[in-house]
Design a protein around this motif. Structure first.
Motif, PDB file in Angstrom:
ATOM      1  N   UNK A 163      27.027  30.664  18.979  1.00  9.08           N
ATOM      2  CA  UNK A 163      26.833  31.838  19.525  1.00  9.08           C
ATOM      3  C   UNK A 163      26.981  31.812  20.918  1.00  9.08           C
ATOM      4  N   UNK A 164      26.030  30.438  20.891  1.00  5.33           N
ATOM      5  CA  UNK A 164      25.278  29.884  22.578  1.00  5.33           C
ATOM      6  C   UNK A 164      26.780  30.599  23.900  1.00  5.33           C
ATOM      7  N   UNK A 165      27.416  28.951  23.193  1.00  8.79           N
ATOM      8  CA  UNK A 165      28.886  28.456  24.212  1.00  8.79           C
ATOM      9  C   UNK A 165      29.803  30.047  23.829  1.00  8.79           C
ATOM     10  N   UNK A 166      30.026  31.064  22.858  1.00  8.77           N
ATOM     11  CA  UNK A 166      30.775  32.343  22.593  1.00  8.77           C
ATOM     12  C   UNK A 166      30.347  32.596  24.070  1.00  8.77           C
ATOM     13  N   UNK A 167      29.373  32.938  24.194  1.00  3.75           N
ATOM     14  CA  UNK A 167      28.227  34.196  24.256  1.00  3.75           C
ATOM     15  C   UNK A 167      27.543  34.428  26.267  1.00  3.75           C
ATOM     16  N   UNK A 168      28.238  32.534  26.762  1.00  5.72           N
ATOM     17  CA  UNK A 168      28.100  32.252  27.963  1.00  5.72           C
ATOM     18  C   UNK A 168      29.141  32.322  29.192  1.00  5.72           C
ATOM     19  N   UNK A 169      29.052  32.898  29.862  1.00  3.63           N
ATOM     20  CA  UNK A 169      29.847  33.052  30.613  1.00  3.63           C
ATOM     21  C   UNK A 169      30.898  33.709  31.134  1.00  3.63           C
ATOM     22  N   UNK A 170      30.216  34.974  30.636  1.00  5.41           N
ATOM     23  CA  UNK A 170      31.141  36.676  30.062  1.00  5.41           C
ATOM     24  C   UNK A 170      31.325  36.903  31.340  1.00  5.41           C
ATOM     25  N   UNK A 171      32.630  37.381  31.766  1.00  6.12           N
ATOM     26  CA  UNK A 171      32.359  38.388  33.773  1.00  6.12           C
ATOM     27  C   UNK A 171      31.452  39.600  33.015  1.00  6.12           C
ATOM     28  N   UNK A 172      30.622  39.853  34.291  1.00  3.63           N
ATOM     29  CA  UNK A 172      29.894  41.302  34.224  1.00  3.63           C
ATOM     30  C   UNK A 172      31.025  42.442  34.461  1.00  3.63           C
ATOM     31  N   UNK A 173      30.420  43.715  33.944  1.00  2.15           N
ATOM     32  CA  UNK A 173      31.394  44.895  33.654  1.00  2.15           C
ATOM     33  C   UNK A 173      30.990  45.835  33.861  1.00  2.15           C
ATOM     34  N   UNK A 174      31.489  46.747  33.443  1.00  2.00           N
ATOM     35  CA  UNK A 174      30.666  48.200  33.665  1.00  2.00           C
ATOM     36  C   UNK A 174      30.551  48.368  31.724  1.00  2.00           C
ATOM     37  N   UNK A 175      29.828  49.419  31.042  1.00  2.00           N
ATOM     38  CA  UNK A 175      29.513  48.983  29.909  1.00  2.00           C
ATOM     39  C   UNK A 175      30.895  49.339  28.998  1.00  2.00           C
ATOM     40  N   UNK A 176      30.586  48.375  27.999  1.00  2.00           N
ATOM     41  CA  UNK A 176      32.389  48.889  27.625  1.00  2.00           C
ATOM     42  C   UNK A 176      31.849  49.457  26.434  1.00  2.00           C
ATOM     43  N   UNK A 177      32.931  50.064  26.094  1.00  2.00           N
ATOM     44  CA  UNK A 177      32.984  51.329  24.643  1.00  2.00           C
ATOM     45  C   UNK A 177      33.222  49.813  23.185  1.00  2.00           C
ATOM     46  N   UNK A 178      33.549  50.877  22.378  1.00  2.00           N
ATOM     47  CA  UNK A 178      33.301  50.440  21.094  1.00  2.00           C
ATOM     48  C   UNK A 178      34.785  49.674  20.998  1.00  2.00           C
ATOM     49  N   UNK A 179      35.363  50.615  21.261  1.00  2.00           N
ATOM     50  CA  UNK A 179      36.883  50.147  21.408  1.00  2.00           C
ATOM     51  C   UNK A 179      37.053  48.823  23.010  1.00  2.00           C
ATOM     52  N   UNK A 180      37.035  49.269  23.927  1.00  2.00           N
ATOM     53  CA  UNK A 180      37.494  48.234  25.219  1.00  2.00           C
ATOM     54  C   UNK A 180      36.396  46.538  24.232  1.00  2.00           C
ATOM     55  N   UNK A 181      35.199  46.648  23.675  1.00  2.00           N
ATOM     56  CA  UNK A 181      34.726  45.984  23.857  1.00  2.00           C
ATOM     57  C   UNK A 181      35.694  44.877  23.353  1.00  2.00           C
ATOM     58  N   UNK A 182      36.113  45.560  21.212  1.00  2.00           N
ATOM     59  CA  UNK A 182      37.083  44.752  21.022  1.00  2.00           C
ATOM     60  C   UNK A 182      38.639  43.834  21.024  1.00  2.00           C
ATOM     61  N   UNK A 183      38.438  44.935  22.358  1.00  2.00           N
ATOM     62  CA  UNK A 183      40.170  44.066  22.837  1.00  2.00           C
ATOM     63  C   UNK A 183      39.604  43.038  24.148  1.00  2.00           C
ATOM     64  N   UNK A 184      38.442  42.767  23.990  1.00  2.00           N
ATOM     65  CA  UNK A 184      38.581  41.764  24.985  1.00  2.00           C
ATOM     66  C   UNK A 184      38.535  40.273  23.852  1.00  2.00           C
ATOM     67  N   UNK A 185      39.805  39.672  24.135  1.00  2.00           N
ATOM     68  CA  UNK A 185      40.173  38.057  22.743  1.00  2.00           C
ATOM     69  C   UNK A 185      38.233  37.438  23.221  1.00  2.00           C
ATOM     70  N   UNK A 186      37.866  37.103  24.032  1.00  2.00           N
ATOM     71  CA  UNK A 186      36.704  36.681  23.757  1.00  2.00           C
ATOM     72  C   UNK A 186      35.555  36.593  22.687  1.00  2.00           C
ATOM     73  N   UNK A 187      35.777  38.335  22.975  1.00  2.90           N
ATOM     74  CA  UNK A 187      34.168  38.669  22.178  1.00  2.90           C
ATOM     75  C   UNK A 187      34.094  38.897  20.049  1.00  2.90           C
ATOM     76  N   UNK A 188      35.682  38.472  20.130  1.00  7.63           N
ATOM     77  CA  UNK A 188      35.836  38.586  18.812  1.00  7.63           C
ATOM     78  C   UNK A 188      35.644  36.980  18.184  1.00  7.63           C
ATOM     79  N   UNK A 189      35.101  35.995  18.873  1.00  2.44           N
ATOM     80  CA  UNK A 189      34.645  34.833  18.777  1.00  2.44           C
ATOM     81  C   UNK A 189      32.600  35.213  18.832  1.00  2.44           C
ATOM     82  N   UNK A 190      32.442  36.316  19.466  1.00  5.76           N
ATOM     83  CA  UNK A 190      31.445  36.469  19.278  1.00  5.76           C
ATOM     84  C   UNK A 190      30.960  37.040  17.936  1.00  5.76           C
ATOM     85  N   UNK A 191      31.883  38.258  17.761  1.00  4.91           N
ATOM     86  CA  UNK A 191      31.362  38.849  16.382  1.00  4.91           C
ATOM     87  C   UNK A 191      31.277  38.065  15.064  1.00  4.91           C
ATOM     88  N   UNK A 192      32.163  36.587  15.597  1.00  6.84           N
ATOM     89  CA  UNK A 192      32.823  35.604  14.000  1.00  6.84           C
ATOM     90  C   UNK A 192      31.372  35.101  14.120  1.00  6.84           C
TER      91      UNK A 192
END
Length: 632
Positions: free
Chosen positions: A313-342
């Motif tokens: 989880x440390x590696x999955x969450x490191x280096x994620x680019x800054x962004x305006x607050x994601x809604x749930x649908x926008x969050x799930x649309x980012x592939x890198x976030x699926x690794x965090x959830x997994x």
């Protein structure tokens, strides 16, 4: 005790479990509707000079945990002294009174009253905790405890999730949101009292107990009592560590979602949902993986998974680019976030595998007359570990560490703690080896395993086919077995180390080493006198040709002067020809995967015999009959 059921879900159709499950479920849901709605109300809707929003969650959490520290020792005594069903009914009646007071607090927006109710709901949970875990061993048999605990753990985390979601939705309703929360909490409390009314009679385990109202001395006494059974005491520490580990993640979800994942508040709710579902799935998997016994071999597996996915989880969450607050649908649309959830889901799943067998072990092995008090001591330890986790995580944040770095540190610490626990309580590690051997190397089928007693002394008598016979028998037994084993086996690499960890008793032929021979039987009889099980391989050594050898007279020496200890014949089938048996010129372990993975192996258990019925010849006939039945 009741009849067998096909799986843990069938318990929901039985009165001995269903009212208890729904009482617990409704209580956990109500706790979280109330706490989460109140936290959001103070954070977003009220402006309080004396409690800024950033401190609201900490204050409410601390008030809720405080009664666990102050009153757990007393609640454990009450649960041992009184009928558990009646005590739960009284506690649920108390919940109605607390929620009635809280309803006034919500209508009047009176924060001091609601803070008092937080403390009182913590007291309600403190009183309910020991009786909850002491209730199950009274109504579930030993082969149902893992499934029952899995159902309760799953239900608790689903209730937490649903309670927080409901609390957030209700309190967010403009103007009348707090009123809706007030009614929801009151209705849940009443429903919990209704389900508690259906609880079956659960008699006191220590009606003569004199209550010690001093929480400090009573807590210390309970911890000393638990320490007398080291496997129980260290399981208490293991569970408390799991709460330390989990509290770090749960407490940091909002900040992790906002600052690291750049998500909206709904993303924080999504993280909680994924975590709760993971815990629930892991808890339910325990019965399937354990084959309906208390399988503490799952605990090292759980610890391993917790560390692996916390670190990832440390590696999955490191280096994620800054962004305006994601809604749930926008969050799930980012592939890198699926690794965090997994990672979160699998981390939680393995935490379920870790905790459920430990709870079941404590319930099974704690003295029945003191069971609730030991659970109460566990609740105190849990509270202290959770407080420590908050302090340590806060200190790490103040020192400049990021939230992913805290997750990494906790993952590494979990690995260190796990290794320490498994070395000082080798039973966990040995059962893990047995678990792997019987799930991956062999396809292990046990016939009539209910004949292996879950309490009291017993002598197990089995044929000796391979170097892993003892490991297979460990996997079949619901509790530890002390093995009388040829002293030469202790010189075998790896296996010798394992058998030393298992406290196997070395034995040598009387003619060549009479001192070791006598010492072995002295030690084995002491084990039986302590109410534990001993296994002997009466052939005197591993077969070299696959046939059943004559039985020697050691078993008679073992049971002399022990007329009430049952002797249980058993037979391991289809092990001959496997990697661990002596096939190639009398040598074992020379051809890996000789029969591939999952080759079928069986254990058949015969009816217990009284010592007066036993002779080497009769025992050999019994074992031979079992082997013949295995081959047909």
């Amino acid at each position: 005790m009741s009849t067998e059921h096909p799986n843990q879900f069938a318990l929901l159709g039985q009165r001995r479990f269903a009212p208890f499950f729904w009482t617990q479920f409704l209580g956990a849901a109500n706790d979280n509707v109330f706490k989460f709605a109140f936290t959001l109300m103070v954070t977003y809707q009220l402006q309080l000079d004396w409690m800024p929003p950033s401190h609201a969650g900490l204050v409410i959490g601390a008030l809720f945990i405080l009664p666990f520290v102050l009153f757990s020792a007393t609640s454990g005594q009450l649960a041992d002294k009184h009928d558990k069903a009646r005590l739960m009914q009284l506690v649920k009646s108390l919940e109605i009174a607390i929620m009635a007071l809280a309803a006034w607090g919500f209508y009047a927006s009176h924060v001091p009253t609601l803070l008092a109710c937080v403390f009182l709901m913590g007291l309600h949970s403190t009183l309910f905790g020991p009786v909850k875990y002491a209730y199950m061993p009274q109504h579930l048999n030993e082969r149902e405890l893992t499934g029952g605990n899995g159902m309760v753990e799953m239900g608790t985390f689903v209730a937490i999730l649903l309670g927080q979601l409901a609390g957030g939705i209700l309190v967010d309703t403009p103007v009348v949101g707090p009123h809706h929360v007030a009614w929801a909490c009151l209705v849940l409390a009443v429903l919990g009292r209704v389900t508690a009314q259906a609880l079956p009679h659960s008699p006191s385990t220590d009606p003569g107990l004199v209550i010690n109202w001093n929480p400090v001395s009573e807590t210390w006494r309970n911890l000393k009592l638990a320490h007398g059974q080291l496997a129980v005491f260290r399981s208490l520490l293991g569970i408390s560590w799991m709460w330390f580990f989990g509290a770090v993640f749960l407490a940091n979800f909002p900040a992790f979602a906002k600052e690291v994942l750049h998500g909206s508040p709904q993303v924080a709710s999504l993280l909680l949902a994924v975590f709760s579902i993971g815990i629930g799935i892991g808890s339910l998997m325990c019965e399937m993986l354990s084959k309906r016994q208390v399988e503490i071999g799952l605990v090292p597996l759980g610890a391993l998974g917790m560390s692996v996915f916390a670190i990832d989880l440390y590696f999955a969450a490191s280096g994620l680019p800054a962004s305006a607050p994601y809604s749930v649908s926008a969050f799930l649309a980012v592939t890198a976030h699926w690794r965090v959830l997994a990672d979160l889901a699998l981390l939680a799943l393995f935490a379920g595998l870790y905790s459920v067998p430990m709870y079941a072990l404590i319930q099974l092995r704690a003295q029945p007359t003191h069971r609730a008090r030991i659970i109460a001591a566990n609740n105190i330890l849990n509270a202290l570990f959770m407080i420590a986790s908050s302090i340590i995580a806060g200190a790490m944040l103040s020192a400049g560490l990021t939230i992913p770095q805290i997750f990494l540190a906790v993952g590494i610490a979990n690995a260190v703690v796990g290794i320490y626990i498994f070395l000082i309580v080798p039973e966990y590690l040995l059962r893990f080896v047995a678990f792997v051997l019987t799930r991956l190397v062999y396809r292990f089928k046990i016939v009539n395993d209910q004949r292996i007693p879950t309490t009291g002394p017993a002598v197990l008598v089995c044929n000796h086919v391979s170097f892993v016979d003892a490991v297979l028998l460990m996997a079949a037994s619901p509790r530890p077995i002390r093995f009388l084993m040829d002293a030469q086996i202790f010189k075998t690499p790896v296996l010798g180390w394992m058998f030393k960890l298992a406290k196997a008793i070395p034995i040598a032929p009387a003619k060549t080493d009479p001192a070791t021979y006598e010492a072995a039987f002295t030690a084995a009889r002491a084990v039986l006198e302590d109410g534990e099980m001993v296994c002997i391989f009466p052939e005197g050594g591993i077969t070299r040709d696959g046939t059943l050898q004559p039985f020697k007279g050691g078993v008679m020496k073992l049971i002399e002067d022990l007329p009430d200890v049952p002797v249980i014949p058993m037979a391991l089938g289809n092990l001959w020809g496997s990697y661990f048996s002596r096939v190639e010129g009398g040598k074992a372990m020379v051809k890996p995967l000789r029969r591939g993975f999952w080759s079928p192996v069986s254990l058949k258990v015969d009816e217990p015999m009284k010592p007066a019925q036993v002779s080497p010849e009769v025992l050999r006939e019994r074992v031979a009959s079992l082997l013949m039945a295995s081959s047909t």
